[in-house]
Design a protein around this motif. Structure first.
Motif, PDB file in Angstrom:
ATOM      1  N   ASP A 199      36.783  32.585  16.880  1.00 15.57           N
ATOM      2  CA  ASP A 199      36.263  32.473  18.233  1.00 15.57           C
ATOM      3  C   ASP A 199      34.737  32.551  18.176  1.00 15.57           C
ATOM      4  N   SER A 200      34.084  31.489  18.626  1.00 17.87           N
ATOM      5  CA  SER A 200      32.627  31.388  18.509  1.00 17.87           C
ATOM      6  C   SER A 200      31.899  32.462  19.310  1.00 17.87           C
ATOM      7  N   ARG A 201      32.585  33.186  20.179  1.00 18.26           N
ATOM      8  CA  ARG A 201      31.932  34.263  20.920  1.00 18.26           C
ATOM      9  C   ARG A 201      31.798  35.509  20.059  1.00 18.26           C
ATOM     10  N   GLN A 202      32.615  35.628  19.041  1.00 17.71           N
ATOM     11  CA  GLN A 202      32.679  36.872  18.288  1.00 17.71           C
ATOM     12  C   GLN A 202      31.563  36.949  17.261  1.00 17.71           C
ATOM     13  N   ILE A 203      31.247  38.167  16.916  1.00 18.92           N
ATOM     14  CA  ILE A 203      30.091  38.424  16.073  1.00 18.92           C
ATOM     15  C   ILE A 203      30.294  37.954  14.634  1.00 18.92           C
ATOM     16  N   GLU A 204      31.551  37.704  14.207  1.00 19.99           N
ATOM     17  CA  GLU A 204      31.805  37.310  12.815  1.00 19.99           C
ATOM     18  C   GLU A 204      31.045  36.043  12.432  1.00 19.99           C
ATOM     19  N   ASN A 205      30.859  35.118  13.378  1.00 22.23           N
ATOM     20  CA  ASN A 205      30.126  33.887  13.064  1.00 22.23           C
ATOM     21  C   ASN A 205      28.658  34.159  12.742  1.00 22.23           C
ATOM     22  N   MET A 206      28.185  35.346  13.056  1.00 23.02           N
ATOM     23  CA  MET A 206      26.783  35.683  12.827  1.00 23.02           C
ATOM     24  C   MET A 206      26.514  36.108  11.389  1.00 23.02           C
ATOM     25  N   PHE A 207      27.560  36.452  10.659  1.00 21.82           N
ATOM     26  CA  PHE A 207      27.381  36.986   9.314  1.00 21.82           C
ATOM     27  C   PHE A 207      27.653  35.909   8.270  1.00 21.82           C
ATOM     28  N   PHE A 208      26.694  35.708   7.371  1.00 20.57           N
ATOM     29  CA  PHE A 208      26.839  34.781   6.255  1.00 20.57           C
ATOM     30  C   PHE A 208      27.031  35.589   4.966  1.00 20.57           C
ATOM     31  N   PRO A 209      27.848  35.097   4.049  1.00 16.72           N
ATOM     32  CA  PRO A 209      28.056  35.816   2.784  1.00 16.72           C
ATOM     33  C   PRO A 209      26.940  35.533   1.778  1.00 16.72           C
ATOM     34  N   PHE A 210      25.750  35.241   2.280  1.00 20.28           N
ATOM     35  CA  PHE A 210      24.574  34.983   1.450  1.00 20.28           C
ATOM     36  C   PHE A 210      23.364  35.227   2.355  1.00 20.28           C
ATOM     37  N   ASP A 211      22.207  35.286   1.746  1.00 24.45           N
ATOM     38  CA  ASP A 211      20.971  35.403   2.516  1.00 24.45           C
ATOM     39  C   ASP A 211      20.545  33.992   2.930  1.00 24.45           C
TER      40      ASP A 211
END
Length: 461
Positions: free
Chosen positions: A37-49
């Motif tokens: 769900d694009s509202r959720q904060i998970e889309n904000m975290f990348f597994p890299f810098d």
């Protein structure tokens, strides 16, 4: 050389793949993950810098491939984004629309005392502007040298205006390796778009698999299906036909198909409303890049001077006009976004018509699991709109004749253009598990080495 599958692994949305060379990192696509769900904060975290990414290569504009680019930029990415010219312009439209959706959802939540303000938008208009500044456009079939060890060529794949497979030539410690990412593969003879082209020989192929195990309808044509549905919904009975359609791609193809029908006088006049400002803007881009369209579309334009505009068609621009459609009592066709019914003006039309026995809702594209569109297609008798539970009395129909994805045979044939003796691995992504397994089984029978990656799985190439 390392490949990490960061998105669209054992699911359809969230395409993102990391290719790491010595001291150089390439990200292929950076899409929103709708399963989270694009509202959720998970889309904000990348597994890299994000600052460690040197370049992004974008296959096409759809949000599940492009929609997290502004987040990447906001969090430190400072490189170029390579894509075709139409992809750059269509992506800008979709990213701006995403901000509108984020802000709309935030405003709705902030007005609800029970839910509070909710999560912050992933990005804002200024982040989209910063993203657009990073676009560098490259035409089809033109090799572009990124650095002394890496070049990219965009191969047309249909699916959407400007959509491309990414063909990379890599010098990896003195050894030349070739890898391709199909993006989303289109289908032959699709309205407006050129047919997918052959991907040159590669060592590794990352292929989508959305329609693995499924075949498109072949016992009728799009023209016949539209005539049948419109006749049943709007002519035989004085009702209305609502067609949820993505504003970019599907709406233009549908409007073009309707234009041809009415031009041939195969139907009596029926009012058609396109209720999507985004679709109107996207149509202008389609006209701007007519030379990217197929020969039939270009010939039709020369004859009629309009591809997607005709006497019976009205574009709906503001909210007031949109609301007034509910008071239009003559038979009509309403085309509105979003295609999966997750947000957009289509929800207003559903709210007023879902309990209308004389309304038909025709789905013309894929609906991801868990979306409102998916729930209607699986036959849920009650849906929730505007915080109300509504009985479903409207007729629900579906056709795949306007699906922009190639089917099982199209996917199979795309891979079979590669020699199994020289293609070292096929990585299958962008598909539900059932589709992935069907396509993998079929390819293994053809002696291909097939891998279905897990999310975040790393492969040494």
């Amino acid at each position: 050389m390392k490949l990490t599958i960061l998105g669209a692994a054992e699911q359809v949305t969230g395409s993102m793949h990391l290719l790491q060379l010595e001291n150089y990192n390439i990200l292929i696509d950076c899409g929103l993950d709708y399963e989270k769900d694009s509202r959720q904060i998970e889309n904000m975290f990348f597994p890299f810098d994000p600052a460690d990414i040197d370049v992004v290569i974008l296959t096409h504009a759809h949000i599940d491939h492009s929609g997290n680019l502004p987040t990447l930029v906001r969090m430190g990415f400072n490189g170029q984004i390579l894509c075709t010219p139409p992809t750059a312009e269509l992506t800008e439209l979709l990213l701006l629309d995403s901000v509108n959706i984020f802000l709309s959802k935030q405003n709705k939540r902030s007005r609800s005392k029970r839910q509070g303000s909710g999560p912050q938008p992933l990005y804002l208009y200024k982040h989209v502007a910063e993203t657009v500044e990073r676009f560098v456009t490259i035409g089809f079939q033109k090799e572009f040298r990124i650095n002394e060890n890496l070049s990219v060529t965009f191969i047309p794949v249909g699916h959407l205006l400007g959509a491309a497979a990414v063909y990379l030539t890599v010098n990896d410690n003195g050894t030349t390796k070739k890898i391709a990412f199909t993006g989303d593969i289109g289908r032959k003879n699709y309205p407006l778009l050129i047919d997918p082209q052959v991907i040159p020989p590669v060592d590794y192929l990352v292929s989508e698999s959305t329609y693995g195990g499924r075949l498109h309808t072949t016992d009728t044509t799009l023209e016949q299906k539209l005539i049948e549905t419109i006749t049943e919904s709007c002519i035989k009975y004085p009702g209305r036909l609502i067609i949820p359609a993505f504003s970019i791609g599907r709406t233009q193809a549908l409007a073009y198909a309707l234009n041809k029908l009415f031009s041939k006088k195969l139907l009596p006049p029926v009012k058609v409303f396109i209720d999507s400002p985004l679709a109107s803007s996207a149509t202008e881009i389609y006209h701007k890049y007519q030379h990217y369209l197929n020969d039939e579309a270009q010939d039709f334009y020369e004859d009629k001077t309009e591809l997607t505009d005709f006497k019976e068609l009205s574009y709906v621009h503001d909210k007031r006009e949109s609301v007034s459609i509910s008071n239009y009592h003559e038979p009509c066709i309403i085309i509105s976004s979003a295609g999966m019914l997750e947000g957009g003006r289509i929800q207003d039309h559903l709210y007023y018509n879902i309990q209308n026995y004389y309304c038909t809702i025709l789905f013309i594209g894929y609906c991801a699991k868990g979306t409102l569109g998916d729930r209607l297609l699986r036959g849920d008798p009650i849906v929730r709109l505007r915080n109300r539970d509504l009985m479903v009395y409207a007729t629900i129909k579906q056709t795949d004749l306007l699906s922009g994805h190639g089917d099982h045979n199209d996917l199979l044939n795309t891979v079979k253009q590669q020699d199994p003796a020289t293609l070292k691995k096929v990585f299958l992504v962008h598909g539900e598990k059932r589709s992935l397994n069907y396509l993998a089984d079929a390819l293994q029978q053809e002696n291909y080495n097939v891998v279905i990656p897990k999310k975040d799985e790393i492969f040494e190439l």
